[in-house]
Design an enzyme around this catalytic site. Structure first.
Site, short mmCIF file in Angstrom:
data_model
loop_
_atom_site.label_atom_id
_atom_site.label_comp_id
_atom_site.label_asym_id
_atom_site.label_seq_id
_atom_site.Cartn_x
_atom_site.Cartn_y
_atom_site.Cartn_z
N GLY A 166 -171.13 -47.68 93.15
CA GLY A 166 -172.89 -47.64 93.63
C GLY A 166 -173.54 -47.51 92.24
N GLY A 189 -179.84 -45.50 90.96
CA GLY A 189 -179.85 -44.17 91.11
C GLY A 189 -178.89 -43.77 89.93
N ILE A 190 -178.23 -42.56 90.55
CA ILE A 190 -177.31 -41.63 89.94
C ILE A 190 -176.27 -42.49 89.36
CG2 ILE A 190 -175.68 -39.92 89.93
CD1 ILE A 190 -177.26 -38.88 92.19
N TYR A 245 -173.46 -36.87 107.95
CA TYR A 245 -173.75 -36.73 106.52
C TYR A 245 -173.39 -35.32 106.10
CZ TYR A 245 -175.96 -36.43 101.83
OH TYR A 245 -175.96 -36.57 100.48
#
Length: 325
Positions: free
Chosen positions: A48, A52-53, A203
């Site tokens: 990913g 983002g991160i 989640y």
């Protein structure tokens, strides 16, 4: 009526002032990785990593001279991230390879490619994640959020263990969340949403699974030069929230932009656990703001019986057990 609006404005000003004070405090306690570790000759994978991160984690590794592999579902966005990293660091030894963690077939194809083309693997950051996704099933029968957040990373890590062990000392970092503390546990009869589905419970459970996976992995790796860590990056204003329904998204809009960490700030603990000299020989722990934070992880996340059971069912669901037999 005039008095009413004066009161409304006064309350609004007080709230904004309180938020500003809170932001100053939160900024003061954010952890930052200060390690100067050089990663020349090392290879790192970040899942990913196009945004983002994950992007800022990959960017940091590239600045440290590592070969960085961005494992991304969207190759176009992944290549855009690669070009940005090259432009910002001058390090051209970074590539994007397709990986859809919700599909075990894609995970196997990615791992096969890595095992064939890479001579070593020093750092694996299991960063990709989803939140707020309505019920969606894959053709393989997995619920997408749990598959992405846990099952895909479980399978990926196991398929790359040989290369990681060969390259030791090496590290695995699993990005979890403080949200694991709100999980009621792991419903082993509903991991594929066979009975019911709750966006929040799924989640929370998947983030608990990240920590349990880390603990059982650390136990299995004792005596090797391969260590692993789970991290809470902080509450980060990133694309992980993109699937939230409209009303919750609107409700969170102001806190997201005023109080949440930036993606670069959120990447710091992942980076710290990947490179810090302070963690040599340490494994299986939970970290927040670049510090060990075992006191902030839930009792459930320390249940080794639960961790063992999750490992066994994850082996079964991902087909890893059949492969090992």
């Amino acid at each position: 009526m005039e008095m009413f609006w004066q009161i409304v404005v006064a309350v609004f000003i007080v709230l904004l002032s309180a938020l500003a004070i809170l932001k100053v405090y939160l900024d003061s306690i954010k952890g930052k990785c200060t390690s100067s570790t050089d990663l020349s000759g090392k290879v790192a994978i970040v899942t990913g990593a196009n945004t983002g991160i994950g992007y800022f984690t990959a960017l940091d590794f590239a600045r440290r001279n590592a070969r960085v592999i961005l494992a991304c579902r969207d190759l176009v966005k992944g290549q855009e991230a690669v070009e940005k990293i090259r432009g910002q660091t001058g390090n051209t030894d970074n590539v994007v390879i397709k990986l859809d963690l919700s599909l075990m077939k894609s995970v196997r194809e990615f791992a096969e490619q890595i095992n064939k083309q890479e001579a070593r693997l020093d750092i694996l950051v299991n960063n990709a994640g989803m939140a707020g996704l309505p019920l969606t099933k894959t053709d393989e029968g997995f619920e997408v959020m749990y598959a992405t957040n846990h099952f895909g990373h479980f399978l990926l890590t196991n398929l790359l263990l040989g290369l990681l062990k060969k390259s030791q000392p090496s590290r695995i970092v699993n990005v979890s969340s403080m949200a694991h503390r709100w999980s009621k546990g792991i419903d082993f009869d509903n991991l594929k949403a066979e009975k019911s589905y709750s966006i929040t419970d799924t989640y929370f459970s998947s983030k608990l699974a990240n920590i349990l996976f880390t603990r059982e992995l650390a136990r299995k790796l004792e005596g090797t030069g391969l260590t692993c860590y789970s991290v809470h990056p902080g509450t980060v204003n990133s694309e992980v929230w993109r699937h939230l329904p409209l009303l919750p998204s609107l409700f969170m809009a102001i806190p997201r932009y005023l109080l949440f960490k930036t993606a670069e700030e959120g990447a710091q603990t992942s980076i710290y656990c990947s490179v810090s000299e302070d963690l040599e020989g340490v494994s299986g722990k939970y970290y927040v703001d670049c510090q060990e934070a075992e006191d902030q992880s839930s009792d459930l996340s320390k249940d080794m019986g639960l961790a063992k059971k999750l490992w066994e069912i994850s082996e079964k669901y991902t087909g890893l057990a059949e492969q090992e037999n």
